[in-house]
Design a protein around this motif. Sequence first.
Motif, short mmCIF file in Angstrom:
data_model
loop_
_atom_site.label_atom_id
_atom_site.label_comp_id
_atom_site.label_asym_id
_atom_site.label_seq_id
_atom_site.Cartn_x
_atom_site.Cartn_y
_atom_site.Cartn_z
N GLY A 201 -57.02 -44.13 -33.87
CA GLY A 201 -56.90 -43.99 -35.32
C GLY A 201 -56.16 -45.07 -36.08
N THR A 202 -55.93 -46.21 -35.45
CA THR A 202 -55.09 -47.24 -36.10
C THR A 202 -55.65 -47.71 -37.44
OG1 THR A 202 -54.42 -47.96 -33.90
CG2 THR A 202 -53.86 -49.40 -35.74
N LEU A 203 -56.93 -48.04 -37.50
CA LEU A 203 -57.50 -48.55 -38.76
C LEU A 203 -57.46 -47.51 -39.88
CD1 LEU A 203 -60.38 -50.77 -37.39
CD2 LEU A 203 -58.74 -51.51 -39.12
N PRO A 204 -57.93 -46.27 -39.66
CA PRO A 204 -57.81 -45.26 -40.73
C PRO A 204 -56.36 -44.99 -41.13
CG PRO A 204 -59.41 -44.55 -39.10
CD PRO A 204 -58.73 -45.76 -38.54
N LEU A 205 -55.45 -44.98 -40.16
CA LEU A 205 -54.04 -44.71 -40.48
C LEU A 205 -53.45 -45.83 -41.33
CD1 LEU A 205 -52.84 -43.25 -37.08
CD2 LEU A 205 -52.71 -42.08 -39.28
N GLU A 206 -53.74 -47.08 -40.97
CA GLU A 206 -53.23 -48.19 -41.77
C GLU A 206 -53.86 -48.20 -43.17
OE1 GLU A 206 -50.75 -50.48 -41.20
OE2 GLU A 206 -50.29 -49.24 -39.45
N ALA A 207 -55.14 -47.83 -43.26
CA ALA A 207 -55.80 -47.72 -44.57
C ALA A 207 -55.12 -46.66 -45.41
CB ALA A 207 -57.28 -47.41 -44.40
N CYS A 208 -54.75 -45.56 -44.77
CA CYS A 208 -54.10 -44.45 -45.49
C CYS A 208 -52.70 -44.86 -45.98
CB CYS A 208 -54.01 -43.23 -44.58
SG CYS A 208 -53.69 -41.69 -45.46
N LEU A 209 -51.93 -45.55 -45.14
CA LEU A 209 -50.61 -46.02 -45.54
C LEU A 209 -50.70 -46.95 -46.75
CD1 LEU A 209 -48.80 -46.82 -42.15
CD2 LEU A 209 -48.68 -44.74 -43.52
N LYS A 210 -51.71 -47.84 -46.70
CA LYS A 210 -51.89 -48.78 -47.80
C LYS A 210 -52.34 -48.05 -49.07
CE LYS A 210 -53.88 -53.33 -48.69
NZ LYS A 210 -54.60 -54.47 -48.11
N SER A 211 -53.27 -47.11 -48.91
CA SER A 211 -53.83 -46.41 -50.06
C SER A 211 -52.79 -45.54 -50.76
CB SER A 211 -55.01 -45.55 -49.60
OG SER A 211 -55.66 -44.96 -50.70
N LEU A 212 -51.91 -44.91 -49.97
CA LEU A 212 -50.87 -44.04 -50.53
C LEU A 212 -49.58 -44.80 -50.86
CD1 LEU A 212 -51.29 -40.90 -48.24
CD2 LEU A 212 -51.99 -41.13 -50.63
N ASN A 213 -49.62 -46.14 -50.68
CA ASN A 213 -48.45 -46.99 -50.95
C ASN A 213 -47.23 -46.53 -50.15
OD1 ASN A 213 -47.41 -49.30 -52.30
ND2 ASN A 213 -46.26 -47.97 -53.68
N ILE A 214 -47.45 -46.25 -48.86
CA ILE A 214 -46.37 -45.84 -47.97
C ILE A 214 -45.87 -47.07 -47.21
CG2 ILE A 214 -45.74 -44.46 -45.95
CD1 ILE A 214 -47.83 -42.40 -46.84
N ALA A 215 -44.56 -47.33 -47.27
CA ALA A 215 -43.98 -48.44 -46.51
C ALA A 215 -44.05 -48.12 -45.02
CB ALA A 215 -42.53 -48.67 -46.94
N PRO A 216 -44.66 -48.98 -44.21
CA PRO A 216 -44.81 -48.67 -42.79
C PRO A 216 -43.49 -48.52 -42.05
CG PRO A 216 -45.50 -50.93 -43.24
CD PRO A 216 -45.31 -50.26 -44.56
N GLY A 217 -42.44 -49.17 -42.55
CA GLY A 217 -41.14 -49.08 -41.89
C GLY A 217 -40.44 -47.74 -42.05
N LEU A 218 -40.95 -46.87 -42.91
CA LEU A 218 -40.33 -45.57 -43.11
C LEU A 218 -40.39 -44.69 -41.86
CD1 LEU A 218 -41.54 -44.65 -46.73
CD2 LEU A 218 -39.19 -45.15 -46.01
N TYR A 219 -41.30 -45.02 -40.93
CA TYR A 219 -41.43 -44.20 -39.72
C TYR A 219 -40.53 -44.68 -38.58
CZ TYR A 219 -45.48 -42.50 -42.24
OH TYR A 219 -46.30 -41.96 -43.20
N ARG A 220 -39.87 -45.80 -38.78
CA ARG A 220 -39.00 -46.34 -37.74
C ARG A 220 -37.62 -45.69 -37.78
NH1 ARG A 220 -40.05 -51.76 -35.71
NH2 ARG A 220 -37.82 -52.13 -35.83
N LYS A 221 -36.99 -45.56 -36.61
CA LYS A 221 -35.67 -44.95 -36.55
C LYS A 221 -34.57 -45.94 -36.92
CE LYS A 221 -36.84 -41.43 -33.13
NZ LYS A 221 -36.62 -40.94 -31.75
#
Length: 374
Positions: A201-221
């Motif tokens: 699911g990497t491509l759909p997930l990255e598309a979703c993060l971009k579309s919802l303007n979610i910073a990818p670093g928010l999931y890091r500890k």
Amino acid sequence: MNRYFATVARGLESIAAQEIEKLGGKEVRPDFTGVHFSGDKALLYKVNLWGRTIFRVLMPIKEFPCHNREQLYREVQKISWSEYLQPLNTLAVNCTGGNRQLNHTHFSALEVKNAIADQQRQQTGKRSSVDVQNPDLLINLHIYQNRATLSLDSSGDSLHRRGYRPAMGLAPLKETLAAALLTIAEYSPNLPFFDPLCGSGTLPLEACLKSLNIAPGLYRKRFGFQTWRDFDADLWQEILQQAQNSQLAELPAPIWGSDADKKVIQQAQINAEKCGLEAQISFSQKQLTEVEPIADSGIIICNPPYGKRIGDVAELGEFYKLLGDVFKQRFKGWTAYILTGNKELAKRVGLKASRRIPVYNGSLPCTFLKYELY
């Protein structure tokens, strides 16, 4: 203003440079597998949090001539390490590159560690311990010809490891490359997005993060800079809060993925749950022959096997032909992209590519093919 260097995959330097400029970077200059830029501490935090195509953000602290082991040791000892590190803090050193005298990265890294530890013992009688997993200070040494650059690694673990993907398929696409492919394909959130070979699911997930303007670093500890001596916790909380407030609640257009393998679809669903997007993305188990569009137009991006790692090239020829047939017969009005590392297999798609963009998947040279489906 500090100088920084973001490391990126080969071929993605200009895309990463555009990202950094949008985040407010100054004096942005792409280089081989990296981007030089300048900015303040807030920018350093933002690039780590928001960077979609970047591996690491380094802060160079010293550049020096480096012909051999003795010179490396002397130059490292000239740095006042108490500014960055106390004996109670842990450290680790990574090394890249080399020259004739310093041709073993582990040995060169060990020399840096010894120089720091010896300085600490001389000044305090104590020295920092090494922690290769979660050091308080991660140091990067890069040697090119007879010059060396010593940097502090502000990222810690590579930024492509977002933290949302515990489950991976057999040959997963790096999140950073997936994000770059979306940029190259000029993906816009108002376009329906489909990956018919989505794997974990990497491509759909990255598309979703971009579309919802979610910073990818928010999931890091954690990030490396959070254990630096000058870490500004209030500034970091302010930047985190801004990122959280800027997220959108719903997708402007649907994003979905399918795959014939039931196990990898289960992995994709687990990954979507990890980042709270299970209600936003639709994943389904379907053979390629069963896929149908759910909109009149949109964008398809897929990464089929190309025989280097999974699948046999002879058998894959028929699969690529089927992929082209499904696109041509069912997805008129759409734009499709295929990433492949095999030119002969690409010919079997049976469609004329309107663009052929060279990219690297790891060290493997690939082509990103664009098809206008009329």
